[in-house]
Design an enzyme around this catalytic site. Sequence first.
Site, PDB file in Angstrom:
ATOM      1  N   ARG A 227       0.980  -1.138  -0.130  1.00 51.60           N
ATOM      2  CA  ARG A 227       0.020   0.053  -0.166  1.00 51.60           C
ATOM      3  C   ARG A 227       1.102   1.107   0.150  1.00 51.60           C
ATOM      4  O   ARG A 227       2.375   1.374   0.374  1.00 51.60           O
ATOM      5  CB  ARG A 227      -0.796   0.063   1.102  1.00 51.60           C
ATOM      6  N   HIS A 275      -0.830   0.286 -10.088  1.00 56.05           N
ATOM      7  CA  HIS A 275      -1.209  -0.558  -8.981  1.00 56.05           C
ATOM      8  C   HIS A 275      -1.695  -1.444  -9.318  1.00 56.05           C
ATOM      9  O   HIS A 275      -3.049  -2.033  -9.654  1.00 56.05           O
ATOM     10  CB  HIS A 275      -2.413   0.033  -8.533  1.00 56.05           C
TER      11      HIS A 275
END
Length: 312
Positions: A227, A275
Amino acid sequence: MEIMFYHPTFDTAWWLNALAKAIPGANIREWKPGDNEPADYALVWHPPVEMLEGRKLKAVFALGAGVDSILSKLKAHPEMLDASIPLFRLEDTGMGLQMQEYAVSQVLHWFRRFDDYQALKNQSTWQPLPEYDRDEFTVGIMGAGVLGAKVAEALQAWGFPLRCWSRSRKSWPGVESFAGAEELGAFLNQTRVLINLLPNTAETVGIINSGLLNQLRDGAYLLNLARGVHVNEDDLLAALNSEKLKGAMLDVFSREPLPKESPLWQHPRVAMTPHIAAVTRPAEAVDYISRTITHLERGESVTGQVDRVRGY
């Protein structure tokens, strides 16, 4: 059996059809605002509070490996889901192989000095470089869950010294295990490539900061696959500019999409992807969900349940 499905971007028709085939006899419907009909299970991603509030569900499945978004919403709206209702995340469902591909390719990229050769190419310079010593190219994995285990397994074939750090000690063949805050420094001080696969919890937000980065070996590399909020981006840039870090490969960021004004875009020793390191593979996800529901209906043990206190 009644199953509700909600995902703001997935192909809902495909999922409903695939789930119906995988769970014969189940009535599977897309949840829409105003739907207050009974349900046994909910399959969700970023669900509205009203979808789950007050329902007597057998279980909720988050349609991804990460559950930080739904846990954050539950913290803000505890009435959304009774604490007795189990919450499951997708276990692997094709993500493990994707993480293996990404991590192995990037570690080899750095080990073979392809980053340096690209820089030389940009300068029109033909110059063979000394090889790195494999025995000194230690790879450290922060986060020893399902995906961390998969990455360690894939890297073993390449002969690098491997270590992992997590809340509790692991017994992985060929991997040196470090556990707890008191062993973090020892884990870091011989690590050449740091791979972040930590869960997103209150304890891990901002963990990759100057204090942590300065404990790595000089000329280390950072690969962030977890993250963006784990990394203090200002501290990362400072470590790169001081050459404490030789390079960083980032798949996740504190703000996504990454703002155009971010200096990370133009930094010569930062590479990035949007991502995509490991995305949900629908067929594998349907298989996992259908198998888990079948086991739950039979009263059998299952894996993948989220510890709401720990956050993963």
